[in-house]
Design a protein around this motif. Structure first.
Motif, PDB file in Angstrom:
ATOM      1  N   LEU A 230     -37.186 -31.760  -0.109  1.00 20.85           N
ATOM      2  CA  LEU A 230     -37.294 -32.963  -0.922  1.00 20.85           C
ATOM      3  C   LEU A 230     -36.212 -32.937  -1.997  1.00 20.85           C
ATOM      4  O   LEU A 230     -36.039 -31.926  -2.683  1.00 20.85           O
ATOM      5  N   PHE A 231     -35.477 -34.043  -2.097  1.00 15.83           N
ATOM      6  CA  PHE A 231     -34.444 -34.196  -3.119  1.00 15.83           C
ATOM      7  C   PHE A 231     -34.863 -35.294  -4.090  1.00 15.83           C
ATOM      8  O   PHE A 231     -35.337 -36.345  -3.662  1.00 15.83           O
ATOM      9  N   GLU A 232     -34.662 -35.041  -5.366  1.00 12.06           N
ATOM     10  CA  GLU A 232     -34.813 -36.071  -6.389  1.00 12.06           C
ATOM     11  C   GLU A 232     -33.517 -36.110  -7.196  1.00 12.06           C
ATOM     12  O   GLU A 232     -33.044 -35.072  -7.654  1.00 12.06           O
ATOM     13  N   LEU A 233     -32.947 -37.286  -7.326  1.00 13.82           N
ATOM     14  CA  LEU A 233     -31.761 -37.467  -8.175  1.00 13.82           C
ATOM     15  C   LEU A 233     -32.219 -38.134  -9.460  1.00 13.82           C
ATOM     16  O   LEU A 233     -32.729 -39.261  -9.445  1.00 13.82           O
ATOM     17  N   TRP A 234     -32.073 -37.411 -10.557  1.00 12.44           N
ATOM     18  CA  TRP A 234     -32.492 -37.893 -11.873  1.00 12.44           C
ATOM     19  C   TRP A 234     -31.295 -38.329 -12.692  1.00 12.44           C
ATOM     20  O   TRP A 234     -30.282 -37.632 -12.755  1.00 12.44           O
TER      21      TRP A 234
END
Length: 90
Positions: free
Chosen positions: A23-27
């Motif tokens: 899982l990738f999250e770009l903040w």
């Protein structure tokens, strides 16, 4: 340009299949000067369609290269990053 952060997780999202997803999250970290709070620009997961540790399925869409669309280049970038992350996090 706003500061950005990538968060990467290796997590069992589909409970019971014994095949964790990446899982990738770009903040976007926001801007203290303008009181802009951090927010997630996108979140996307990658899974192994055969449940064998070969990460080959992008679940969702994300503009990885910033050109305002989701295309094969984005998919391949996300798959490459997922394979690397799975090696590091396993």
């Amino acid at each position: 340009m706003a500061a950005k952060e990538i968060r990467i997780f290796l997590e069992e999202l589909d409970r019971g299949d014994n095949s964790p997803e990446v899982l990738f999250e770009l903040w976007n970290k926001g801007d203290v000067a303008s009181s802009e709070k951090p927010y997630v620009e996108f979140s996307i997961s990658v899974s192994s369609s055969m449940k064998n540790g070969v990460y080959d399925k992008v679940n969702g869409t994300a503009d990885a290269d910033g050109d305002n669309d989701f295309e094969e280049d984005d998919k391949q970038s996300i798959l490459s990053a997922a394979r690397l992350a799975a090696n590091w996090l396993n």
